[in-house]
Design an enzyme around this catalytic site. Structure first.
Site, PDB file in Angstrom:
ATOM      1  N   SER A 559      19.095  32.271  -8.731  1.00 31.02           N
ATOM      2  CA  SER A 559      19.480  31.609  -7.683  1.00 31.02           C
ATOM      3  C   SER A 559      20.214  30.501  -8.309  1.00 31.02           C
ATOM      4  O   SER A 559      21.614  30.652  -8.717  1.00 31.02           O
ATOM      5  CB  SER A 559      18.426  31.167  -6.804  1.00 31.02           C
ATOM      6  OG  SER A 559      18.837  30.690  -5.638  1.00 31.02           O
ATOM      7  N   ASP A 570      32.452  31.687 -15.863  1.00 33.28           N
ATOM      8  CA  ASP A 570      33.926  31.961 -15.576  1.00 33.28           C
ATOM      9  C   ASP A 570      34.912  31.002 -15.760  1.00 33.28           C
ATOM     10  O   ASP A 570      36.082  31.339 -15.709  1.00 33.28           O
ATOM     11  CB  ASP A 570      33.580  32.062 -13.906  1.00 33.28           C
ATOM     12  CG  ASP A 570      32.947  33.747 -13.388  1.00 33.28           C
ATOM     13  OD1 ASP A 570      32.670  34.342 -14.501  1.00 33.28           O
ATOM     14  OD2 ASP A 570      33.028  33.922 -12.260  1.00 33.28           O
ATOM     15  N   LYS A 584      19.743  37.017  -8.244  1.00 31.01           N
ATOM     16  CA  LYS A 584      19.211  36.536  -6.871  1.00 31.01           C
ATOM     17  C   LYS A 584      20.187  35.583  -6.211  1.00 31.01           C
ATOM     18  O   LYS A 584      20.363  34.432  -6.539  1.00 31.01           O
ATOM     19  CB  LYS A 584      17.748  35.602  -7.170  1.00 31.01           C
ATOM     20  CG  LYS A 584      17.396  35.437  -5.555  1.00 31.01           C
ATOM     21  CD  LYS A 584      17.896  34.297  -4.828  1.00 31.01           C
ATOM     22  CE  LYS A 584      17.098  34.001  -3.479  1.00 31.01           C
ATOM     23  NZ  LYS A 584      17.620  33.275  -2.826  1.00 31.01           N
TER      24      LYS A 584
END
Length: 704
Positions: A559, A570, A584
């Site tokens: 999460s 990224d 998740k």
């Protein structure tokens, strides 16, 4: 290098190997800057390969560099680093090979003694240590073990020992390269039975479990699902799930003790038979079902109950609705009135108590550590103390949940803990403690200082800091800011963010944490069936965009932890080390339902519903679906650890969390009444050590 090699003060059991020579270049020696393009190229190649975790290629590049220029200071430092790391890696490989052979031998010995429980448990360890699980299946005893374990699990089921059956089926599934679906489904079924026994374990708990539950609550929740669930609900699967949950009530004999309506065998058989017929009827529906048909299925199931056992309506509502939620996803769930208080407490990250971490060790309720500046710490409670009574009531056979409920309570109320210190014959001492609001700290450091505060430097020579984020609570980023200030005061030059075993938490804290290190662009976006796409973006102000970062993740990072690590990856802001994260990547909204639901504080219950998915800056979803081939955050530098190593990492973490009283003499005692699986000097955290290697290379690159 100033590493202290002891179980309580060292995360890296082999740090003594690394101490020789590491860091000399970073602090005191200037890197000679050769103008030879070939030298420069080999330097860059060596450092780049270390940053990618390509150790064999890095080692070859360093050898080339030193062949070309034996006096190159950077090359000599890299050789020291690589030699030290190779020793650590070699120790790990040797340990694993020895442990595998030993484990296989233990399995064979257990089988010879027909100790099937022990054999199966040890076989799962063998599977974890094996180069490939298929190798384990070639062992001459494998087929016999599966056959005997299957019979063992069935025997547990026949006796109503659901938790034992679940454990056996789960262990069997773990012996296969890809989790065996047959055993996985059987484990799921027995887990449901165990859950029923836990919820309705006695008449008092059964009454509490269904208090204030009514059909209006379920109807309101179903309407929210229709409107806001992340995708179009499959109402047929929901109906089947609800009926299956009610059938399960008739298959757990022990429930008759707490639900007397299930005592009459004839009525119970009729309920099972009629519900099975209803299930077949639903399953044969060809047309797509809608919410109305789901509601009609509930009405029919309720009529079956009324015509047979006549269970309380609250039981039928709760079980049917919980069962109907199962096909949606594992995170959508109902928080019933009896669960709401504890849920609210967990979401706040604070509670009223005395400030101790507790565990059950050798059957005794034991203090793991007092929390800093809490009633227990101020009164002198110490790590290792055994709590023999709470308010005069003994703690023999107490569960952790029961202990927590009895120790916590309203602020400004008192609780008396009778504590034994110094062995079984010591005289207990009473501590009268006044409860107060306890805020759980979610940011931790590398080692405890004598004062009890954290030392955040994992490598004092290279000035590499380390913070462990345990959860994302309302105060997490504020705590991290304080830790960053403490590290800045010591001249930190690189940072490890450890998100391993972090289950997640609040989205806003994940966004704010990412924003500390990313100056522009998308951090995360969310989108669902009934919600428009929302983007959380980074801001320039207050960003530390130059501090080299490594992020540690593992299969238990979920999460919010995945949002931060995914965003940093990224944006090329951090190197990810460890193992693929949990996956998740779904958004749950907590929706008040029931009378008074307009105000969450007054609502009797909550529906925690998946309404959207998280998407990384690259546009990829984090979430792991049943058919997913890619999910979560994939490390750039993979470091797989064994189950033995995971246990050692958790033990070392636990030891570092302990706060000692000023005059306390620390003791080293076995965890949970057992000795460590390996000698202290061989216990290590290879993922942290790899993170340190990567950051050292990054810092050396800046000197070229």
């Amino acid at each position: 290098m100033s590493f202290a090699v002891s179980r309580r003060q060292c995360w890296l059991a082999v740090a003594i190997i690394l101490a020789s020579g590491v860091g000399a270049c970073a602090q005191t020696v200037s890197i000679n800057t050769s103008n030879d393009p070939a030298i420069q190229q080999l330097r860059q190649a060596s450092l780049g390969l270390i940053e990618k975790g390509q150790w064999a290629s890095a080692d070859a590049a360093v050898k080339q560099l030193l062949t070309k220029d034996p006096d190159d200071v950077l090359g000599q430092e890299l050789r020291r680093l690589m030699t030290s790391y190779d020793r650590v890696d070699r120790i790990r490989r040797d340990q694993r090979e020895v442990a595998f052979k030993d484990s296989v031998s233990k399995v064979a010995n257990f089988i010879a003694k027909e100790s099937w429980d022990e054999a199966l448990a040890e076989a799962t360890r063998s599977a974890d240590l094996a180069a490939a699980k298929a190798d384990l299946q070639q062992q001459p005893w494998f087929a016999q073990l599966i056959d005997k374990s299957t019979k063992l699990a069935q025997g547990h089921c026949d006796k109503g020992e659901w938790l034992k059956a679940t454990t056996t089926y789960s262990l069997m599934a773990a012996l296969y390269e890809k989790e065996n679906n047959q055993y996985k489904q059987l484990a799921k079924k027995t887990t449901r039975y165990a859950r029923l026994e836990a919820i309705y374990r006695d008449a008092k708990e059964a009454d509490k479990a269904v208090e204030r539950i009514d059909e209006g609550m379920m109807a309101a929740a179903l309407e929210q699902i229709k409107r806001f669930y992340v995708k179009e609900p499959d109402y047929k699967k929901m109906a089947l799930g609800g009926v299956d949950a009610l059938i399960a009530l008739t298959e757990v004999p022990a429930l008759a003790k707490s639900l007397p309506a299930l005592e009459a065998a004839e009525s119970k058989d009729k309920m099972r038979k009629d519900l099975t017929a209803l299930r077949e009827q639903v399953n044969n529906v060809i047309d797509q079902m809608g919410l109305q048909e789901l509601a009609q299925t509930y009405v029919k199931a309720k009529r079956v109950n009324q015509d047979s056992v006549k269970l309380p309506e609250g039981v039928i509502i709760r079980e049917f609705f919980d069962g109907s939620l199962e096909p949606l996803d594992q995170f959508s769930t109902m928080i019933w009135p009896s669960e709401k208080t504890e849920f609210d407490k967990s979401m706040r990250g604070e509670f009223s108590g005395v400030g101790i971490q507790i565990s059950l060790e050798a059957g005794e309720l034991t203090v793991v550590s007092p929390l800093e500046d809490t009633p227990a710490y101020r009164a002198g409670v110490q790590a290792g103390d055994v709590i023999v009574a709470i308010d005069g009531e003994g703690t023999e056979k107490i569960t952790l949940d029961q202990a927590v409920r009895r120790i916590t309570g309203k602020a400004d109320t008192a609780v008396v803990l009778s504590v034994r210190r110094g062995g079984p014959k010591a005289t207990p001492r009473d501590y009268k403690l006044v409860r107060e609001k306890i805020v759980i700290k979610t940011v931790k450091g590398f080692l405890r200082e004598k004062s009890g505060s954290w030392d955040y430097l994992a490598d004092k020579d290279y000035k590499i800091g380390y913070v462990r984020i345990t959860n994302f609570m309302p105060h997490t980023v504020e705590e991290l800011d304080q830790a960053m200030d403490a590290m800045a005061a010591k001249g930190v030059r690189g940072l490890i963010l450890d998100f391993r075993f972090n289950p997640g938490g609040l989205l806003n804290q994940a966004v704010e944490m990412s924003d500390l290190f990313i100056s522009e662009g998308v951090i995360v976006s969310t989108e669902g069936r009934a919600t428009r796409k929302l983007e959380e973006r980074a801001h320039e102000g207050g960003t530390n965009k130059d501090l080299p970062l490594v992020v540690l993740v593992n299969e238990f990072s979920a999460s919010a932890a995945e949002i931060v690590s995914g965003a940093l990856k990224d944006h090329n802001r951090a190197i990810i080390v460890g193992e693929r994260s949990f996956g998740k990547g779904s958004v749950q909204n907590v929706i008040p339902v029931g009378a008074g639901a307009g105000d969450a504080k007054d609502a009797p219950a909550y529906l925690k519903l998946t309404t959207a998915l998280y998407y990384l800056p690259s546009g990829r979803s984090l979430h792991r679906h049943e058919d997913s081939e890619t999910w979560g955050v994939e490390p750039g530098v993979p470091v797989k650890v064994t189950r033995d190593e995971i246990q050692d990492i958790l033990d070392l973490r636990r030891d570092s969390d302990v706060i000692h009283q000023p005059n306390e003499v620390p003791t080293t005692r076995p965890e949970n009444g057992r000795a460590s699986s390996r000698p202290d000097h061989l216990r290590q955290d290879p993922q942290i050590e790899t993170g340190l290697m990567v950051l050292r290379a990054e810092l050396l690159k800046k000197k070229i």
